[in-house]
Scaffold this active site. Structure first.
Site, PDB file in Angstrom:
ATOM      1  N   TRP A   2       0.801  -1.220   0.000  1.00 52.90           N
ATOM      2  CA  TRP A   2       0.000   0.000   0.000  1.00 52.90           C
ATOM      3  C   TRP A   2       0.837   1.274   0.000  1.00 52.90           C
ATOM      4  O   TRP A   2       0.285   2.360  -0.078  1.00 52.90           O
ATOM      5  CB  TRP A   2      -0.939   0.011   1.216  1.00 52.90           C
ATOM      6  CG  TRP A   2      -2.131  -0.863   1.006  1.00 52.90           C
ATOM      7  CD1 TRP A   2      -3.356  -0.473   0.550  1.00 52.90           C
ATOM      8  CD2 TRP A   2      -2.223  -2.269   1.219  1.00 52.90           C
ATOM      9  NE1 TRP A   2      -4.198  -1.555   0.459  1.00 52.90           N
ATOM     10  CE2 TRP A   2      -3.538  -2.672   0.861  1.00 52.90           C
ATOM     11  CE3 TRP A   2      -1.335  -3.244   1.657  1.00 52.90           C
ATOM     12  CZ2 TRP A   2      -3.972  -3.988   0.951  1.00 52.90           C
ATOM     13  CZ3 TRP A   2      -1.761  -4.559   1.735  1.00 52.90           C
ATOM     14  CH2 TRP A   2      -3.070  -4.918   1.391  1.00 52.90           C
TER      15      TRP A   2
ATOM     16  N   CYS B 242      -7.015  -3.586  -2.232  1.00 57.28           N
ATOM     17  CA  CYS B 242      -8.311  -4.185  -1.880  1.00 57.28           C
ATOM     18  C   CYS B 242      -9.160  -4.580  -3.080  1.00 57.28           C
ATOM     19  O   CYS B 242      -9.747  -5.666  -3.102  1.00 57.28           O
ATOM     20  CB  CYS B 242      -9.079  -3.268  -0.939  1.00 57.28           C
ATOM     21  SG  CYS B 242      -9.681  -1.733  -1.687  1.00 57.28           S
TER      22      CYS B 242
ATOM     23  N   HIS C  11     -13.289   1.022   0.351  1.00 50.85           N
ATOM     24  CA  HIS C  11     -12.742  -0.313   0.551  1.00 50.85           C
ATOM     25  C   HIS C  11     -13.634  -1.285  -0.206  1.00 50.85           C
ATOM     26  O   HIS C  11     -14.858  -1.138  -0.236  1.00 50.85           O
ATOM     27  CB  HIS C  11     -12.673  -0.681   2.029  1.00 50.85           C
ATOM     28  CG  HIS C  11     -12.088  -2.039   2.278  1.00 50.85           C
ATOM     29  ND1 HIS C  11     -10.907  -2.452   1.701  1.00 50.85           N
ATOM     30  CD2 HIS C  11     -12.545  -3.106   3.010  1.00 50.85           C
ATOM     31  CE1 HIS C  11     -10.648  -3.692   2.078  1.00 50.85           C
ATOM     32  NE2 HIS C  11     -11.625  -4.107   2.866  1.00 50.85           N
TER      33      HIS C  11
ATOM     34  N   ASP D  86     -14.010 -10.871   2.819  1.00 49.13           N
ATOM     35  CA  ASP D  86     -12.996  -9.867   2.505  1.00 49.13           C
ATOM     36  C   ASP D  86     -11.614 -10.515   2.490  1.00 49.13           C
ATOM     37  O   ASP D  86     -11.081 -10.880   3.538  1.00 49.13           O
ATOM     38  CB  ASP D  86     -13.034  -8.743   3.542  1.00 49.13           C
ATOM     39  CG  ASP D  86     -12.192  -7.553   3.126  1.00 49.13           C
ATOM     40  OD1 ASP D  86     -11.423  -7.670   2.147  1.00 49.13           O
ATOM     41  OD2 ASP D  86     -12.312  -6.493   3.772  1.00 49.13           O
TER      42      ASP D  86
ATOM     43  N   ASN E 250     -20.450   1.384   9.754  1.00 52.72           N
ATOM     44  CA  ASN E 250     -21.295   2.199  10.645  1.00 52.72           C
ATOM     45  C   ASN E 250     -20.620   2.595  11.949  1.00 52.72           C
ATOM     46  O   ASN E 250     -21.308   2.938  12.916  1.00 52.72           O
ATOM     47  CB  ASN E 250     -22.599   1.454  10.969  1.00 52.72           C
ATOM     48  CG  ASN E 250     -23.735   2.415  11.258  1.00 52.72           C
ATOM     49  OD1 ASN E 250     -23.726   3.563  10.831  1.00 52.72           O
ATOM     50  ND2 ASN E 250     -24.724   1.950  12.006  1.00 52.72           N
TER      51      ASN E 250
ATOM     52  N   ASP F 196     -18.826   4.975  14.643  1.00 53.47           N
ATOM     53  CA  ASP F 196     -18.810   6.408  14.912  1.00 53.47           C
ATOM     54  C   ASP F 196     -17.373   6.906  14.784  1.00 53.47           C
ATOM     55  O   ASP F 196     -16.429   6.194  15.148  1.00 53.47           O
ATOM     56  CB  ASP F 196     -19.332   6.700  16.317  1.00 53.47           C
ATOM     57  CG  ASP F 196     -20.853   6.595  16.403  1.00 53.47           C
ATOM     58  OD1 ASP F 196     -21.487   6.359  15.354  1.00 53.47           O
ATOM     59  OD2 ASP F 196     -21.396   6.737  17.518  1.00 53.47           O
TER      60      ASP F 196
ATOM     61  N   GLU G  29     -29.271   6.559   7.856  1.00 48.15           N
ATOM     62  CA  GLU G  29     -28.350   7.220   8.782  1.00 48.15           C
ATOM     63  C   GLU G  29     -29.087   8.273   9.604  1.00 48.15           C
ATOM     64  O   GLU G  29     -29.826   9.105   9.072  1.00 48.15           O
ATOM     65  CB  GLU G  29     -27.213   7.879   7.997  1.00 48.15           C
ATOM     66  CG  GLU G  29     -25.976   8.164   8.827  1.00 48.15           C
ATOM     67  CD  GLU G  29     -25.282   6.900   9.305  1.00 48.15           C
ATOM     68  OE1 GLU G  29     -25.369   6.614  10.517  1.00 48.15           O
ATOM     69  OE2 GLU G  29     -24.650   6.226   8.490  1.00 48.15           O
TER      70      GLU G  29
ATOM     71  N   GLU H  48     -31.425   3.129  13.096  1.00 51.79           N
ATOM     72  CA  GLU H  48     -29.962   3.070  12.912  1.00 51.79           C
ATOM     73  C   GLU H  48     -29.253   3.215  14.252  1.00 51.79           C
ATOM     74  O   GLU H  48     -28.306   2.480  14.552  1.00 51.79           O
ATOM     75  CB  GLU H  48     -29.518   4.157  11.934  1.00 51.79           C
ATOM     76  CG  GLU H  48     -28.038   4.143  11.593  1.00 51.79           C
ATOM     77  CD  GLU H  48     -27.192   4.961  12.553  1.00 51.79           C
ATOM     78  OE1 GLU H  48     -26.012   4.602  12.759  1.00 51.79           O
ATOM     79  OE2 GLU H  48     -27.718   5.954  13.106  1.00 51.79           O
TER      80      GLU H  48
ATOM     81  N   LEU I 188     -16.133  21.926  -3.564  1.00 48.29           N
ATOM     82  CA  LEU I 188     -15.415  22.209  -4.811  1.00 48.29           C
ATOM     83  C   LEU I 188     -16.109  23.298  -5.609  1.00 48.29           C
ATOM     84  O   LEU I 188     -17.338  23.414  -5.608  1.00 48.29           O
ATOM     85  CB  LEU I 188     -15.340  20.936  -5.662  1.00 48.29           C
ATOM     86  CG  LEU I 188     -14.360  19.863  -5.207  1.00 48.29           C
ATOM     87  CD1 LEU I 188     -14.689  18.535  -5.871  1.00 48.29           C
ATOM     88  CD2 LEU I 188     -12.916  20.284  -5.526  1.00 48.29           C
TER      89      LEU I 188
ATOM     90  N   TYR J  60      -5.484   5.883  -0.469  1.00 45.28           N
ATOM     91  CA  TYR J  60      -6.920   5.663  -0.304  1.00 45.28           C
ATOM     92  C   TYR J  60      -7.249   4.970   1.016  1.00 45.28           C
ATOM     93  O   TYR J  60      -8.393   4.948   1.445  1.00 45.28           O
ATOM     94  CB  TYR J  60      -7.476   4.869  -1.494  1.00 45.28           C
ATOM     95  CG  TYR J  60      -7.282   3.378  -1.425  1.00 45.28           C
ATOM     96  CD1 TYR J  60      -8.301   2.532  -1.002  1.00 45.28           C
ATOM     97  CD2 TYR J  60      -6.061   2.790  -1.788  1.00 45.28           C
ATOM     98  CE1 TYR J  60      -8.121   1.160  -0.943  1.00 45.28           C
ATOM     99  CE2 TYR J  60      -5.886   1.420  -1.728  1.00 45.28           C
ATOM    100  CZ  TYR J  60      -6.915   0.614  -1.303  1.00 45.28           C
ATOM    101  OH  TYR J  60      -6.740  -0.751  -1.238  1.00 45.28           O
TER     102      TYR J  60
ATOM    103  N   GLU K   5     -23.695  33.310   7.487  1.00 49.40           N
ATOM    104  CA  GLU K   5     -22.838  32.428   6.703  1.00 49.40           C
ATOM    105  C   GLU K   5     -21.817  33.260   5.950  1.00 49.40           C
ATOM    106  O   GLU K   5     -22.138  34.338   5.438  1.00 49.40           O
ATOM    107  CB  GLU K   5     -23.658  31.606   5.696  1.00 49.40           C
ATOM    108  CG  GLU K   5     -24.542  30.560   6.319  1.00 49.40           C
ATOM    109  CD  GLU K   5     -25.223  29.686   5.266  1.00 49.40           C
ATOM    110  OE1 GLU K   5     -24.963  29.913   4.063  1.00 49.40           O
ATOM    111  OE2 GLU K   5     -26.000  28.793   5.639  1.00 49.40           O
TER     112      GLU K   5
ATOM    113  N   ASP L 190     -12.255  15.335   0.746  1.00 55.26           N
ATOM    114  CA  ASP L 190     -11.437  14.451  -0.088  1.00 55.26           C
ATOM    115  C   ASP L 190     -11.676  14.794  -1.552  1.00 55.26           C
ATOM    116  O   ASP L 190     -12.827  14.842  -2.008  1.00 55.26           O
ATOM    117  CB  ASP L 190     -11.795  12.992   0.167  1.00 55.26           C
ATOM    118  CG  ASP L 190     -11.380  12.524   1.547  1.00 55.26           C
ATOM    119  OD1 ASP L 190     -10.314  12.973   2.014  1.00 55.26           O
ATOM    120  OD2 ASP L 190     -12.110  11.726   2.164  1.00 55.26           O
ATOM    121  N   VAL L 191     -10.586  15.017  -2.278  1.00 56.35           N
ATOM    122  CA  VAL L 191     -10.672  15.415  -3.682  1.00 56.35           C
ATOM    123  C   VAL L 191      -9.900  14.415  -4.532  1.00 56.35           C
ATOM    124  O   VAL L 191      -8.727  14.135  -4.257  1.00 56.35           O
ATOM    125  CB  VAL L 191     -10.112  16.835  -3.900  1.00 56.35           C
ATOM    126  CG1 VAL L 191     -10.194  17.214  -5.375  1.00 56.35           C
ATOM    127  CG2 VAL L 191     -10.843  17.851  -3.038  1.00 56.35           C
TER     128      VAL L 191
END
Length: 689
Positions: free
Chosen positions: A228, A264, A322, A347, A387, A389, A436, A441, A471, A508, A530, A573-574
């Site tokens: 990796w 992965c 993943h 996996d 899921n 936290d 969510e 949930e 963006l 990643y 704002e 994340d871009v």
């Protein structure tokens, strides 16, 4: 005496003719026919014996005998049976039934009549068409997708910009079945006790767990070695792969030495090939914002330094995405009411050990959804991936840390798989968790935590200042990335904030590769309003460091000047978009009829691209991977790969092209080809990229 295995007819009836019609390959729970010929035959004196593995015996289900004489009554558990369909004194047509719980694998087939005998071989696979087989899948369209389809799509990227690559599973290429059986024979359980291992191959739960362990090479002579970070010298960059066939053949060819290298999605795609080949319905699944919860407490801890970037090492992490697989099977080992039957997470990526081995699953998706973390196998780990936290800590220069953000919604986004019968993306997040933030949930999360730790999940109050980075237009690799910071205050007084803005090139897996840009600014945030602040991360900063599978994580930490304990965080994340790779096909798509494919890439930059090369693969179309020479491309120059080929299998096929260079890594494109029989006068070609 002569034995006709009727391979063409039987293999077609058993959906294995795509592999070959030169040898007998059947699916359990379904009858097949044999024709026995001799100068003289007694229809009531024909005995068939099948054996698989060393030390075969009836007690273990690895040996069975049956006879056309109903008085013989040979055999017990997992008994095969035979009956006469038609015949004469010199020729008899037999119907042989392999039981639905037979061990899968290669059998010797001994047919005896009187003092004469014929010995041959038959390979037995799982049968998703048989209601009594634990892998039975009732929907024919799903069987075609999850068992028979040799091409697929794997999803990558980030949750707000999902990309996809075409993948050549190729499970019916004629040598892949032998390679899959070799993989089973090399698993440590077989090497330790072959009789027990062969006996357990009747169970898809056992077989899928073995395959999960054998795809990676961490504890055994598995197929793929993971890597990796750092250099990929001595192997193939993981993003360069687009075919399981190439990987499995390389592993087999070089004495089952691990192939370098996998990540992965490569592990998952190769496992999908093996599972489908063996007859277990399987699909590749991508989870975005996927947590790696190392201590399995269902909380992922992430850290930022007080100058705004992530430290290099962190036990817990959240991956951009993943990839794993799901296998379809019953789970009578868990309940008698079929509640846990259906899709099971498996996996093969080596992350954490399960019962001492680097494998994961099968974990019932239904158990994950309901928070049943005490169910085997590895449900707590999978639950955390989708899921957990997320708690973010700010680490000060003196080593102290402060909880600056707790997020119950971030982990597990846009869980995706290829849709049945199309190239569309199917979102299956609802199968893994309730909506969510809903009461169901949170109840599932509390149940999951209670079953793991006997503790109750904690709640964190909403911060007074909300920040969001977004963006400004599509991010293009080769250009500056334009963003904006939105700040919103719930306070009644103005606040003077110091903004520490940074960009890191990230793998990643959520680990930093390089710090590439930072900026500090002061802003006065007015109450109940704002404000927007635009900024740009220049290409000169990120370009030289944007390595294989990396994205750019842009972070902003805001500190209240009047109270340094008041700290707020926003991150984004871009993934910069890559240039286009063009693939075109000409010619009529008929079996064994000549066609031509052309792959073209043009350098869009004002600077040269070094070490440019292209490859082209496709099961049923190309016998082997085609590759161009490595060249340097000046600004605006093109590289072209032109290949003439003859499709050798009918049906929907896919050509997958790959472009690689020092700057743009492994840009992929594909074209779909529907191959018709050669006798057809009209061919039809459809394509998509």
């Amino acid at each position: 005496m002569k034995l006709d295995l009727q391979c063409a007819k039987n293999n077609t009836d058993h959906h294995t003719n795509e592999i070959t019609v030169e040898r007998l390959i059947i699916r359990r729970g379904q009858a097949f026919s044999l024709i026995l010929s001799a100068a003289r035959l007694d229809q009531n004196d024909i005995e068939i014996t099948v054996e698989t593995g060393p030390g075969a015996c009836e007690e273990k289900g690895t040996r069975s005998s049956c006879s056309t004489n109903p008085q013989n009554g040979i055999g017990a558990a997992k008994r095969w049976s035979v009956k006469v369909l038609s015949g004469s004194s010199s020729s008899v047509t037999l119907s042989v039934l392999c039981p639905s719980d037979a061990c899968v694998g290669l059998y010797s087939l001994n047919v005896r009549s009187g003092s004469c005998a014929c010995v041959s071989a038959v390979t037995v696979l799982f049968n998703p068409w048989c209601k009594d087989d634990w892998v039975f899948l009732p929907d024919e369209a799903e069987r075609q997708e999850y068992v028979m389809n040799e091409q697929g799509i794997v999803y990558k990227g980030v949750d707000e910009y999902i990309t996809n690559i075409s993948w050549d599973f190729g499970q019916f290429e004629d040598d892949i079945l032998n390679i899959c059986l070799k993989l089973l024979d090399l698993n440590p359980k077989c090497l330790k006790d072959a009789l027990e291992d062969y006996s357990a191959r009747c169970n898809p739960i056992y077989v899928s767990r073995v395959v999960s362990a054998m795809i990676n090479s961490d504890d055994d002579k598995g197929v793929l070695m993971g890597k990796w970070d750092g250099s990929f010298i001595g192997g193939v960059v993981p993003s360069n792969w687009s075919s399981s066939v190439d990987i499995l053949r390389r592993w087999f060819k070089y004495d089952c030495y691990p192939v370098k290298f996998g990540q992965c999605w490569v592990f998952a795609a190769v496992m999908c090939t093996v599972m489908r080949c063996l007859g277990i319905p399987c699909r590749v699944v991508t989870n975005f914002e996927s947590a790696h919860d190392t201590d399995q407490n269902l909380v992922v801890d992430e850290y930022f330094t007080d100058y705004g970037v992530r430290p290099k090492l962190n036990k817990d992490s959240v991956w951009n995405y993943h990839v794993w697989v799901e296998g379809w099977m019953r789970r009578p080992d868990l309940s008698q009411d079929s509640f846990y039957d259906g899709w099971q997470v498996l996996d093969p990526t080596p992350q954490e050990r399960s019962s001492g081995t680097y494998c994961c699953g099968p974990a019932p998706v239904k158990a994950v959804r309901e928070g049943h973390t005490d169910v085997k196998y590895d449900v707590p780990f999978v639950y955390g991936e989708v899921n957990a936290d997320k708690v973010t800590w700010l680490v000060m220069a003196n080593g102290s840390k402060k909880n600056i953000l707790s997020d119950t919604n971030a982990v597990g986004q846009n869980i995706s798989t290829k849709a049945v019968g199309s190239n569309n993306r199917q979102d299956i997040t609802e199968q893994y968790k309730h909506k969510e933030g809903s009461a169901n949930e949170r109840a599932s999360y509390n149940e999951a935590v209670k079953r793991v730790t006997d503790l109750k999940a904690s709640e964190t109050p909403r911060p007074n200042v909300q920040m969001k980075v977004s963006l400004e237009g599509a991010p293009l690799n080769g250009a500056g990335i334009r963003l904006k910071l939105l700040l919103k205050s719930d306070n009644t007084k103005a606040q003077d904030l110091t903004l520490k803005m940074s960009a890191q090139v990230m793998r990643y897996t959520g680990n930093p590769a390089a710090d590439v840009w930072n900026h500090t600014a002061d802003v006065q945030l007015q109450p109940k309003t704002e404000q927007t602040l635009p900024f740009t991360v220049p290409f000169a900063a990120y370009g030289p460091n944007l390595l294989d599978n990396n994205c750019i994580k842009v972070s902003v930490i805001a500190t209240d000047k009047s109270d340094s304990k008041e700290v707020y965080l926003a991150e984004k994340d871009v993934v910069p978009h890559s240039p286009t790779l063009k693939v075109t096909v000409s010619g009529t798509p008929l079996q064994n009829s000549e066609m031509t494919a052309e792959v073209v890439f043009e350098n869009p930059l004002t600077t040269p691209l070094k070490n440019c090369s292209m490859t082209l693969t496709g099961s049923g179309l190309l016998k082997q991977t085609e590759q161009s020479n490595t060249v340097e491309l000046g600004p605006g120059q093109r590289i072209t790969l032109k290949v003439t080929f003859k499709p050798y299998k009918m049906g929907p096929r896919k050509l997958v092209a790959n472009f690689d260079s020092c700057t743009f890594r492994d840009i992929k494109s594909s074209v779909d080809i529907n191959v018709r029989p050669f006798t057809s006068r009209l061919g039809f070609l459809s394509f998509s990229r």
